[in-house]
Design an enzyme around this catalytic site. Structure first.
Site, short mmCIF file in Angstrom:
data_model
loop_
_atom_site.label_atom_id
_atom_site.label_comp_id
_atom_site.label_asym_id
_atom_site.label_seq_id
_atom_site.Cartn_x
_atom_site.Cartn_y
_atom_site.Cartn_z
N ASP A 163 0.81 -1.22 0.00
CA ASP A 163 0.00 0.00 0.00
C ASP A 163 0.84 1.27 0.00
O ASP A 163 0.34 2.34 0.36
CB ASP A 163 -0.96 0.00 1.20
CG ASP A 163 -2.17 -0.88 0.97
OD1 ASP A 163 -2.64 -0.95 -0.18
OD2 ASP A 163 -2.65 -1.50 1.93
N ASP A 200 -6.56 -4.74 -4.33
CA ASP A 200 -6.25 -3.35 -3.98
C ASP A 200 -4.95 -2.86 -4.60
O ASP A 200 -4.78 -1.67 -4.87
CB ASP A 200 -6.13 -3.19 -2.45
CG ASP A 200 -7.21 -3.90 -1.66
OD1 ASP A 200 -7.60 -5.02 -2.05
OD2 ASP A 200 -7.64 -3.36 -0.63
#
Length: 379
Positions: free
Chosen positions: A94, A155
């Site tokens: 991330d 994601d």
């Protein structure tokens, strides 16, 4: 109300509310609100994956208004994240969510060399998570037992632009190769025939062979977690924008078509498109993220000629339906409440549901700015 009037009205409300909110929350890095007041995830929670979105909101507001307050807050957020760069176990896939809206946005606006350095450090760490056998970027860390060494999640498609940026800045093809190999793997193993997406795919980390899929933050294995659908929709669109590979745009359209066909008549998005019929849980973040992706698909198609312009309108209309539903039903415009979006849900099986989440506000602002032309493109 036509599209431009809607966008101007929503933008005016955002600017009014965020000026008040930013002033009283300027030294925080929020995740959610408690009784309408932003909490603070700096300090011992600095490695949390959402900690770049507050800075991203500030850069979007600075770009639209020129008010120095927003730039000052964004810079403070960016500098606080330096602590995260020094915690190896706090780095994961991330990195794009944390350093694209902060350091890279700063560099794009100001040319700050320190910000460039931060962005490149984050990109290098992310590239180091690439598994060459399975051609995927490892998602999460584990307790050192290797249990998640083969896990990738949808994601990550939204984090790939950090690697595209690093390639564009350095001309080192490794960044581009890693990003596109991961995107190709995601096309093959995450996106199902009907355009829906898995959340988690597990590979054998030693051989790269496919092992299993997991429901992750959705309802169950094989279900359709809506924020994951939105990550896929927007993420593949971004890979197309950076590479001009038509297969990525086609994949984004498949996911978008699935999303549109499953959108309820009222335009309010559930946590999972396949959750039980008697479950009414919503996730406004999925709606906001998908809106951004739909508008970018529409924009990409508009550039491809007359036939594509007709199809483009389908995606733009779908985005407007989602944004209008949020604006009319899920936005809190109270000056004394810090968040904008309501009824956001992080995961189906969490104990808490339908609260405010910072990235919901970020993507709602980004979508409105796409309509008004005030957006700072940070992905």
């Amino acid at each position: 109300m036509n599209e431009q009037n809607f966008a101007r009205e929503a933008a005016a409300k955002i600017k009014h509310k965020m000026r008040l909110t930013a002033d009283r929350s300027r030294h925080k890095i929020p995740y959610t609100t408690k009784d309408g007041v932003f909490d603070d995830w700096s300090g011992d929670r600095i490695t949390w994956w959402t900690n770049g979105f507050w800075g991203g909101m500030m850069w979007q507001l600075y770009h639209a208004t020129g008010e120095e307050l927003y730039k000052e807050i964004a810079l403070e957020n960016e500098e606080k994240l330096d602590a995260n760069l020094m915690i190896a176990r706090g780095m994961d896939h991330d990195s794009g969510f944390r350093w694209l809206p902060t350091a890279v946005a700063d560099y794009r606006v100001t040319g700050n060399k320190a910000s460039f350095n931060r962005g490149l450090l984050a990109a290098n760490d992310m590239a180091g998570r690439f598994n060459p056998m399975g051609r995927f970027i490892r998602a999460w860390n584990d307790d050192g037992d290797g249990s998640k060494a083969g896990w990738a999640i949808i994601d990550c498609m939204m984090n790939l632009p950090l690697l595209y940026w690093a390639y564009e800045e350095t001309k080192d093809p490794r960044y581009l190769q890693i990003a596109t190999m991961h995107a190709d793997t995601a096309q093959k193993y995450f996106i199902r025939g009907d355009g829906s997406s898995n959340h988690i795919v597990a590979f054998d980390p030693a051989t790269g062979e496919f092992a299993d899929t997991f429901g992750g933050q959705g309802y169950a294995k094989g279900s359709s977690w809506t924020r994951g659908q939105a990550w896929a929709l927007y993420g593949f669109t971004l890979s197309y924008i950076h590479t001009k590979n038509e297969s990525y745009l086609n994949t984004a359209r498949r996911v978008a078509n699935y999303f549109i066909s499953n959108t309820p008549e009222n335009g309010l998005i559930p946590v999972d498109f396949r959750q039980p019929a008697d479950c009414t849980l919503e996730d406004s973040t999925a709606s906001a993220i998908a809106s951004c992706g739909l508008l970018e698909i529409a924009k990409a198609l508009e550039q491809q000629g007359e036939l594509s312009r007709t199809e483009s309108r389908i995606y733009r209309n779908a985005a407007m339906k989602l944004l209008t539903a949020l604006y009319e039903n899920r936005c809190n415009w109270d000056d004394n409440c810090d968040n904008i979006l309501e009824k956001c849900t992080a995961a189906f099986h969490d104990k808490e549901h339908e609260f405010s989440i910072i990235y919901g506000d970020y993507y709602f602002i980004e979508a409105i700015w796409k309509l008004t032309g005030e957006e700072l493109f940070i992905w």
